[in-house]
Design a protein around this motif. Sequence first.
Motif, PDB file in Angstrom:
ATOM      1  N   GLN A  42       0.868  -1.092  -0.014  1.00 37.92           N
ATOM      2  CA  GLN A  42       0.021   0.005  -0.045  1.00 37.92           C
ATOM      3  C   GLN A  42       0.978   1.229   0.015  1.00 37.92           C
ATOM      4  OE1 GLN A  42      -2.291  -0.052   3.503  1.00 37.92           O
ATOM      5  NE2 GLN A  42      -4.258   0.990   2.632  1.00 37.92           N
ATOM      6  N   SER A  43       0.268   2.464  -0.652  1.00 38.88           N
ATOM      7  CA  SER A  43       0.943   3.660  -0.505  1.00 38.88           C
ATOM      8  C   SER A  43      -0.148   4.507  -0.133  1.00 38.88           C
ATOM      9  CB  SER A  43       1.479   4.066  -1.917  1.00 38.88           C
ATOM     10  OG  SER A  43       2.687   3.178  -2.249  1.00 38.88           O
ATOM     11  N   GLY A  44       0.478   5.590   0.723  1.00 32.54           N
ATOM     12  CA  GLY A  44      -0.507   6.558   1.094  1.00 32.54           C
ATOM     13  C   GLY A  44       0.188   7.636   2.157  1.00 32.54           C
ATOM     14  N   LYS A  45      -0.720   8.143   2.891  1.00 36.54           N
ATOM     15  CA  LYS A  45      -0.182   9.167   4.069  1.00 36.54           C
ATOM     16  C   LYS A  45      -0.277   8.521   5.525  1.00 36.54           C
ATOM     17  CE  LYS A  45      -2.275  13.247   1.792  1.00 36.54           C
ATOM     18  NZ  LYS A  45      -3.280  14.244   2.028  1.00 36.54           N
ATOM     19  N   ALA A  46       1.129   8.731   6.097  1.00 33.34           N
ATOM     20  CA  ALA A  46       1.342   8.126   7.381  1.00 33.34           C
ATOM     21  C   ALA A  46       1.425   9.214   8.363  1.00 33.34           C
ATOM     22  CB  ALA A  46       2.711   7.589   7.262  1.00 33.34           C
ATOM     23  N   SER A  47       0.820   9.065   9.370  1.00 35.64           N
ATOM     24  CA  SER A  47       1.022   9.953  10.744  1.00 35.64           C
ATOM     25  C   SER A  47       1.776   9.231  11.757  1.00 35.64           C
ATOM     26  CB  SER A  47      -0.561  10.607  10.886  1.00 35.64           C
ATOM     27  OG  SER A  47      -1.504   9.485  11.108  1.00 35.64           O
ATOM     28  N   TRP A  48       1.704   9.913  13.027  1.00 32.93           N
ATOM     29  CA  TRP A  48       2.377   9.093  14.199  1.00 32.93           C
ATOM     30  C   TRP A  48       1.672   9.450  15.208  1.00 32.93           C
ATOM     31  CZ3 TRP A  48       4.562  12.386  17.957  1.00 32.93           C
ATOM     32  CH2 TRP A  48       4.677  13.624  17.596  1.00 32.93           C
ATOM     33  N   THR A  87       8.428   2.982   4.160  1.00 30.85           N
ATOM     34  CA  THR A  87       9.510   3.749   3.392  1.00 30.85           C
ATOM     35  C   THR A  87       8.974   5.067   3.366  1.00 30.85           C
ATOM     36  OG1 THR A  87      10.379   1.772   2.486  1.00 30.85           O
ATOM     37  CG2 THR A  87      10.924   4.225   1.477  1.00 30.85           C
ATOM     38  N   ASN A  88       9.585   6.246   3.897  1.00 28.85           N
ATOM     39  CA  ASN A  88       9.243   7.730   3.570  1.00 28.85           C
ATOM     40  C   ASN A  88       9.647   7.664   2.163  1.00 28.85           C
ATOM     41  OD1 ASN A  88       9.436  10.437   3.586  1.00 28.85           O
ATOM     42  ND2 ASN A  88       9.912  10.635   5.450  1.00 28.85           N
ATOM     43  N   ILE A 110      -3.210   5.849   5.800  1.00 24.99           N
ATOM     44  CA  ILE A 110      -3.036   4.608   6.125  1.00 24.99           C
ATOM     45  C   ILE A 110      -2.300   3.837   7.099  1.00 24.99           C
ATOM     46  CG2 ILE A 110      -3.385   4.574   3.398  1.00 24.99           C
ATOM     47  CD1 ILE A 110      -0.377   3.818   3.577  1.00 24.99           C
ATOM     48  N   ILE A 111      -1.609   4.452   7.894  1.00 24.29           N
ATOM     49  CA  ILE A 111      -0.990   4.055   8.808  1.00 24.29           C
ATOM     50  C   ILE A 111      -0.581   4.912   9.960  1.00 24.29           C
ATOM     51  CG2 ILE A 111       1.332   4.234   8.220  1.00 24.29           C
ATOM     52  CD1 ILE A 111       2.091   1.322   8.875  1.00 24.29           C
ATOM     53  N   ASP A 112      -0.468   4.627  11.141  1.00 25.36           N
ATOM     54  CA  ASP A 112      -0.147   5.629  12.199  1.00 25.36           C
ATOM     55  C   ASP A 112       1.167   5.019  12.948  1.00 25.36           C
ATOM     56  OD1 ASP A 112      -1.502   7.952  12.528  1.00 25.36           O
ATOM     57  OD2 ASP A 112      -3.147   6.810  13.995  1.00 25.36           O
ATOM     58  N   LEU A 113       2.329   5.594  13.097  1.00 29.17           N
ATOM     59  CA  LEU A 113       3.685   4.984  13.282  1.00 29.17           C
ATOM     60  C   LEU A 113       3.659   5.771  14.755  1.00 29.17           C
ATOM     61  CD1 LEU A 113       5.853   5.917  10.290  1.00 29.17           C
ATOM     62  CD2 LEU A 113       4.870   3.813  10.852  1.00 29.17           C
ATOM     63  N   VAL A 129       4.149   7.584   2.271  1.00 31.37           N
ATOM     64  CA  VAL A 129       4.944   6.361   2.657  1.00 31.37           C
ATOM     65  C   VAL A 129       4.444   5.156   1.830  1.00 31.37           C
ATOM     66  CG1 VAL A 129       5.582   7.096   5.208  1.00 31.37           C
ATOM     67  CG2 VAL A 129       3.356   5.536   4.387  1.00 31.37           C
ATOM     68  N   LYS A 130       5.336   4.124   1.587  1.00 31.50           N
ATOM     69  CA  LYS A 130       5.050   2.930   0.915  1.00 31.50           C
ATOM     70  C   LYS A 130       5.233   1.852   2.101  1.00 31.50           C
ATOM     71  CE  LYS A 130       8.351   0.855  -1.431  1.00 31.50           C
ATOM     72  NZ  LYS A 130       9.115   0.193  -2.605  1.00 31.50           N
TER      73      LYS A 130
END
Length: 142
Positions: A42-48, A87-88, A110-113, A129-130
């Motif tokens: 998946q590729s898209g936006k990540a947050s934390w 991957t950023n 798509i993901i929270d780190l 990110v990917k």
Amino acid sequence: MIKLALFTLQLISFLHSPNQDTLINQSFQNFFIQDSVWVDYQSGKASWYGLGDGYNGKRTASGEIFDTYSLTAAHRTLEFGTIVRVTNLENGKSVIVRINDRGPFVKGRIIDLSYRAQKDIGLSGVGRVKLELLKIVERIKQ
């Protein structure tokens, strides 16, 4: 084969934190990983999350205690314990995390780190990110 065994040990060490011992040991106990590959997912936006927001020390959706300094992440649908390389896409830096929570709950992400994971890849705020999943092709019971 030796390289793969070393990779497995590095991966376990890399993901190690006091909260994660049980899950990691359940995942790798009594098995030698013969072959594995990274699969694009998946590729898209990540947050934390996890620093100054009250989540550190609280239970995650998987039941473990969240540690902002561990290499973990939240995803809406991936199984708990899934190993993901993030991957950023701005700088090419990658980090390997384990899914232990649900989220993000913000549309378009798509993901929270964890705080540490986002720090390791130089993500400030929200970034593209990917995601790649670690797929175990063959495991040999010891």
